[in-house]
Design an enzyme around this catalytic site. Sequence first.
Site, PDB file in Angstrom:
ATOM      1  N   LYS A 171       1.162  35.917   1.856  1.00  0.00           N
ATOM      2  CA  LYS A 171       0.029  36.765   2.204  1.00  0.00           C
ATOM      3  C   LYS A 171      -0.820  37.047   0.976  1.00  0.00           C
ATOM      4  O   LYS A 171      -0.299  37.233  -0.127  1.00  0.00           O
ATOM      5  CB  LYS A 171       0.534  38.073   2.818  1.00  0.00           C
ATOM      6  CG  LYS A 171      -0.544  38.883   3.521  1.00  0.00           C
ATOM      7  CD  LYS A 171       0.071  40.037   4.297  1.00  0.00           C
ATOM      8  CE  LYS A 171      -0.991  40.781   5.096  1.00  0.00           C
ATOM      9  NZ  LYS A 171      -0.393  41.877   5.895  1.00  0.00           N
ATOM     10  N   GLU A 203       6.191  38.729   3.784  1.00  0.00           N
ATOM     11  CA  GLU A 203       5.206  37.644   3.926  1.00  0.00           C
ATOM     12  C   GLU A 203       4.804  37.150   2.533  1.00  0.00           C
ATOM     13  O   GLU A 203       3.816  37.603   1.965  1.00  0.00           O
ATOM     14  CB  GLU A 203       3.982  38.144   4.689  1.00  0.00           C
ATOM     15  CG  GLU A 203       4.295  38.603   6.101  1.00  0.00           C
ATOM     16  CD  GLU A 203       3.048  39.017   6.858  1.00  0.00           C
ATOM     17  OE1 GLU A 203       2.295  38.130   7.287  1.00  0.00           O
ATOM     18  OE2 GLU A 203       2.831  40.227   7.012  1.00  0.00           O
ATOM     19  N   GLU A 249       1.405  43.852  -0.490  1.00  0.00           N
ATOM     20  CA  GLU A 249       1.082  43.295   0.832  1.00  0.00           C
ATOM     21  C   GLU A 249       2.105  42.256   1.288  1.00  0.00           C
ATOM     22  O   GLU A 249       2.258  42.016   2.476  1.00  0.00           O
ATOM     23  CB  GLU A 249      -0.311  42.653   0.810  1.00  0.00           C
ATOM     24  CG  GLU A 249      -1.450  43.636   0.889  1.00  0.00           C
ATOM     25  CD  GLU A 249      -1.426  44.440   2.189  1.00  0.00           C
ATOM     26  OE1 GLU A 249      -1.472  43.823   3.267  1.00  0.00           O
ATOM     27  OE2 GLU A 249      -1.352  45.679   2.119  1.00  0.00           O
ATOM     28  N   GLU A 284       2.461  50.850  13.932  1.00  0.00           N
ATOM     29  CA  GLU A 284       2.826  50.319  12.611  1.00  0.00           C
ATOM     30  C   GLU A 284       3.112  51.491  11.684  1.00  0.00           C
ATOM     31  O   GLU A 284       2.334  52.445  11.613  1.00  0.00           O
ATOM     32  CB  GLU A 284       1.700  49.481  11.990  1.00  0.00           C
ATOM     33  CG  GLU A 284       1.344  48.213  12.727  1.00  0.00           C
ATOM     34  CD  GLU A 284       0.198  47.460  12.044  1.00  0.00           C
ATOM     35  OE1 GLU A 284       0.048  47.587  10.802  1.00  0.00           O
ATOM     36  OE2 GLU A 284      -0.551  46.765  12.749  1.00  0.00           O
TER      37      GLU A 284
END
Length: 459
Positions: free
Chosen positions: A287, A284, A293, A230
Amino acid sequence: MPHPTQVVALLKAQQIRHVRLFNAEPAMLIALANTGIRVTVSIPNELVLGVGQSNSTAANWVSRNIVAHYPATNITTIAVGSEVLTTLPNAARVLVNALKFIHSALLASNLDRQIKISTPLSSSIILDSFPPSQAFFNRSWNPVMVPMLNFFQSTGSFLMLNIYPYYDYMRSNGVIPLDYALFKPLPPNKEAVDANTLLHYSNVFDAMVDAAYFAMAYLNFTNIPVMVTESGWPSKGGSNEPDATVDNANTYNSNLIRHVLNKTGTPKHPGIAVSTYIYELYNEDMKSGPISEKNWGLFDANGTPIYILHLTGSGLVLANDTTNQTYCAAKDGADQKMLQAALDWACGPGKVDCSPLLQGKDCYEPDNVAAHATYAFDTYYHQMGKAPGTCDFNGVAAITTTDPSHGSCIFLGSGVKNGSFVNGTAPSMNSSITSSAACYAFTSSIMIIKVLIWSAFFL
């Protein structure tokens, strides 16, 4: 998440050849069948404890999620959990058992040579990461790390590491310069020097990778490669996250891709590219946590790019505008005489119509060799069907995903109509490139994309 068939359609359109899934969802694995895309599947953290405590549980998981889909779905790697040591410490005691039990199940199915097993670790388990030569793993985890590294070595696997220069930068209280985190070029006097090895580091990413190599060497393991599972940069943040911007995300991911594709390697291992997954494929929006985030993705849920990557000079990698459109442009800093010679060839023997470059015509401005050469190179490249080798011009041209159109000067294959960009996405004239669904990866072997550099994503 979009439907799995939509996800796979996007991966195929972008020529993404490697993808990491955060789970082993059957519908996604079925959608990936017969595509040739190399897939890393994951055992979610909530299942690690059970798998690590029972050989039969591990065997059942492999039967349902691997054997049932392989080889139609090209599963190459199993990631057991994610950052288990730091996020699920109660499962740490059985993590190595989980790796071994999964391996035994693969062995029983004659798949142990085709599929590797590892577990992504947070870079935070490496202490004193600078200078890299003094780095070591948090010693409290040595009872887990030593047998784990023995397993990786014996099975020919790799150390999976999640590296986030964004967080290192944010937590450094100004100690780490932003340019150092973003891979931006630094003058030699601004590079970080390891006083023990005299190696120069121009970015956080390389320093963390080498810290992992030195930390393994501290435990007497010197032949286990590092895979970055990642890495990325958020494109949007809250008021307390001023550096989570589209421009910084674009700069970081574009420079990361270029760094891997060019097989730059690290100061400790020059010329050996580090296989890397970009976090992540989709934003996302649901999230929890800070705004950043929700905004690590390259695309929104509709497949619309968050930004267009700055990839001039990196070759054909990723068309982030979902049309797989590429252009041919003059390289930055190319020799002016060579550019002029190539321009003359394109407008002569190359049979490019260069009349739009005449004074008073749409593409006359800016009146410089590089701009005129870019128009001629791109026209020739498209006239030749973008065939391999048609964007080189003795080394002064390179393929880019940045549309060089400007004003009323519209290039062949452009996403511009009547002076406005389709979908409202206007790439800059200089351009750079996560959901629990996909991570995008680059490696040095180009299996394309990260070329082996692969093109991989987290799903």
